[in-house]
Write a protein that holds these residues in place. Structure first.
Motif, PDB file in Angstrom:
ATOM      1  N   ALA A  28       0.817  -1.216   0.000  1.00  0.00           N
ATOM      2  CA  ALA A  28       0.000   0.000   0.000  1.00  0.00           C
ATOM      3  C   ALA A  28       0.848   1.261   0.000  1.00  0.00           C
ATOM      4  CB  ALA A  28      -0.938  -0.010   1.209  1.00  0.00           C
ATOM      5  N   GLY A  29       2.045   1.180   0.610  1.00  0.00           N
ATOM      6  CA  GLY A  29       2.919   2.337   0.668  1.00  0.00           C
ATOM      7  C   GLY A  29       3.434   2.773  -0.685  1.00  0.00           C
ATOM      8  N   GLU A  30       3.368   1.904  -1.691  1.00  0.00           N
ATOM      9  CA  GLU A  30       3.807   2.234  -3.042  1.00  0.00           C
ATOM     10  C   GLU A  30       2.628   2.239  -4.014  1.00  0.00           C
ATOM     11  OE1 GLU A  30       7.012  -0.242  -4.303  1.00  0.00           O
ATOM     12  OE2 GLU A  30       7.950  -0.254  -2.329  1.00  0.00           O
ATOM     13  N   ALA A 319      -8.992   0.505  -0.544  1.00  0.00           N
ATOM     14  CA  ALA A 319      -8.435  -0.234  -1.671  1.00  0.00           C
ATOM     15  C   ALA A 319      -7.106   0.395  -2.041  1.00  0.00           C
ATOM     16  CB  ALA A 319      -9.379  -0.198  -2.871  1.00  0.00           C
ATOM     17  N   PHE A 320      -6.232  -0.395  -2.642  1.00  0.00           N
ATOM     18  CA  PHE A 320      -5.028   0.193  -3.211  1.00  0.00           C
ATOM     19  C   PHE A 320      -4.740  -0.448  -4.561  1.00  0.00           C
ATOM     20  CE2 PHE A 320      -3.110  -3.147  -0.425  1.00  0.00           C
ATOM     21  CZ  PHE A 320      -2.370  -3.865  -1.352  1.00  0.00           C
ATOM     22  N   ARG A 321      -4.115   0.359  -5.430  1.00  0.00           N
ATOM     23  CA  ARG A 321      -3.698  -0.133  -6.742  1.00  0.00           C
ATOM     24  C   ARG A 321      -2.183  -0.056  -6.822  1.00  0.00           C
ATOM     25  NH1 ARG A 321      -5.700   1.828 -12.781  1.00  0.00           N
ATOM     26  NH2 ARG A 321      -4.518   0.225 -13.957  1.00  0.00           N
ATOM     27  N   TYR A 322      -1.581  -1.210  -7.049  1.00  0.00           N
ATOM     28  CA  TYR A 322      -0.129  -1.321  -7.103  1.00  0.00           C
ATOM     29  C   TYR A 322       0.278  -1.701  -8.519  1.00  0.00           C
ATOM     30  CZ  TYR A 322       4.568  -3.192  -6.387  1.00  0.00           C
ATOM     31  OH  TYR A 322       5.920  -3.455  -6.465  1.00  0.00           O
ATOM     32  N   ARG A 323       1.187  -0.912  -9.097  1.00  0.00           N
ATOM     33  CA  ARG A 323       1.708  -1.220 -10.427  1.00  0.00           C
ATOM     34  C   ARG A 323       3.225  -1.255 -10.359  1.00  0.00           C
ATOM     35  NH1 ARG A 323      -2.167   3.011 -13.647  1.00  0.00           N
ATOM     36  NH2 ARG A 323      -2.132   4.011 -11.607  1.00  0.00           N
ATOM     37  N   THR A 324       3.791  -2.366 -10.742  1.00  0.00           N
ATOM     38  CA  THR A 324       5.244  -2.498 -10.651  1.00  0.00           C
ATOM     39  C   THR A 324       5.954  -1.511 -11.564  1.00  0.00           C
ATOM     40  OG1 THR A 324       5.140  -4.261 -12.312  1.00  0.00           O
ATOM     41  CG2 THR A 324       5.222  -4.940 -10.019  1.00  0.00           C
ATOM     42  N   SER A 331      -0.060   9.764  -3.004  1.00  0.00           N
ATOM     43  CA  SER A 331      -1.317   9.126  -2.648  1.00  0.00           C
ATOM     44  C   SER A 331      -1.606   9.328  -1.170  1.00  0.00           C
ATOM     45  CB  SER A 331      -1.249   7.629  -2.956  1.00  0.00           C
ATOM     46  OG  SER A 331      -2.447   6.983  -2.566  1.00  0.00           O
ATOM     47  N   VAL A 332      -2.890   9.244  -0.805  1.00  0.00           N
ATOM     48  CA  VAL A 332      -3.244   9.328   0.608  1.00  0.00           C
ATOM     49  C   VAL A 332      -2.766   8.064   1.313  1.00  0.00           C
ATOM     50  CG1 VAL A 332      -5.231  10.811   0.202  1.00  0.00           C
ATOM     51  CG2 VAL A 332      -5.519   8.335   0.131  1.00  0.00           C
TER      52      VAL A 332
END
Length: 357
Positions: A28-30, A319-324, A331-332
């Motif tokens: 979530a941090g990224e 929710a979080f969206r993670y993209r490598t 982001s909040v």
């Protein structure tokens, strides 16, 4: 080829165990974080998990019948059939899994309740289905809502009630006489003798998502309802081979994430929460990261990952969206404050936005 995943952990509360997990720290941090609106009560939340309008109602019985791969007549009523225990007129939930031989005996005997218009469909453990081919206009009570109550006060009520009531009475008499129930009674264990039909509906018209979205996506799940919905919208459910409940076979799930959009709906961690089993929740989240998510991140150069992960239910979620290939900036934070204070979005809208890119 890129991996694209929509991963839901339904009804997992926003608890410290989540915010202290590696999902929060390492993912979530990224990521781009969003607050979620509560899911509509009385609707079919599984529709939102696939990015469909959640105002549509697909009754639980319809989902169960579909999950059991049955194709009843279009005008037939589809019921979920729960097995409970009658204890001096009070409905009780059965606390332990059926032994294989007990389950086999039940599946062999429950078809004895069939009539010209009533057909029992065997499921698993305490969850089965009933198809009724006759005119009905009645109300039924969800099985969970009669636990600890006199079940006779909540019998089906309305046009056609006499047939369903007769079905329940016949089941009570027949199952109470089974040998394994006699042994259970002698040992002081609850017997399996109350068959409870509820959640009835007719199969609605739903879109063919495989056709509309142009890919034969898989739905990996531990939910019987989600399995049924996947079949109704022509996606490819994967459930029994992943393990029903615990232990979940993360490596097999990973092997199914093969390039097309993959949907995952995993209810197991959310089921620990009502009993305050937070250590078990924490363990499950670590397993999810270590055995499923992290291996995909390690392959990010060869196979980029686009992951939408959602924690939502009856209350506001996150929710979080993670993209490598595109780390989030500005982001909040992934926090309880964000869930309560940030502008929320509906689950279905967020999934549709994700799928449209």
């Amino acid at each position: 080829m890129q991996r694209r995943l929509v991963l839901h952990l339904p009804n997992l509360p926003l608890h410290d165990v989540l915010f202290e997990s590696s999902l929060a720290r390492n993912w979530a941090g990224e990521s781009e974080v969003r607050a979620l609106n509560p899911l509509l009560q009385g609707a079919t939340p599984e529709l939102a998990y696939l990015g469909l309008p959640s105002e549509v109602v697909v009754e639980p019985g319809v989902l169960t019948v579909a999950a059991l791969k049955a194709e009843p007549p279009a005008r037939a009523w589809n019921f979920h059939l729960s097995l409970l225990s009658d204890e001096a007129g009070i409905a009780r939930r059965l606390p332990f899994k059926l032994a294989p031989e007990e389950e086999a005996v039940l599946k062999a005997n429950l078809p004895r309740l069939n009539t010209k218009t009533f057909t029992f469909l065997p499921g698993e453990q305490y969850d089965h289905a009933l198809v009724v081919e006759s005119n009905l206009d009645l109300g039924t009570t969800v099985a969970d809502e009669i636990i600890g109550k006199p079940w006779a006060a909540h019998l089906p009520d309305g046009d056609g009630e006499q047939h369903l009531r007769a079905f329940i009475d016949a089941g009570l008499n027949m199952l109470s006489e089974l040998e394994f129930n006699r042994i259970r009674h002698e040992e002081g264990q609850p017997i399996v003798n109350l068959v409870w039909p509820w959640g009835h509906g007719r199969r609605p018209e739903l879109p063919n998502l495989a056709f509309e979205r142009g890919e034969p996506s898989k739905v990996l799940t531990d939910s019987l309802r989600m399995d049924g919905l996947a079949r109704l919208v022509r996606l490819r459910p994967v459930r029994s081979e992943l393990g029903l409940g615990l232990p979940f076979k993360f490596e097999k799930a990973l092997a199914h994430c093969d390039g097309t959009t993959t949907y995952l709906v995993l209810e197991s961690p959310g089921k620990f929460a009502p009993d305050g089993m937070w250590e078990e929740v924490g363990w499950w989240l670590r397993e999810l990261d270590n055995r499923f998510l992290s291996p995909m991140r390690e392959e990010r150069k060869e196979r980029p990952l686009d992951l939408l992960m959602l924690f939502g239910g009856a209350e506001r979620g996150l929710a979080f969206r993670y993209r490598t290939y595109r780390p989030a900036e500005g982001s909040v934070p992934f926090s309880l404050e964000t869930a309560h204070e940030a502008k929320p979005i509906d689950v279905g809208d967020l999934v549709r936005n994700f799928l449209s890119e």
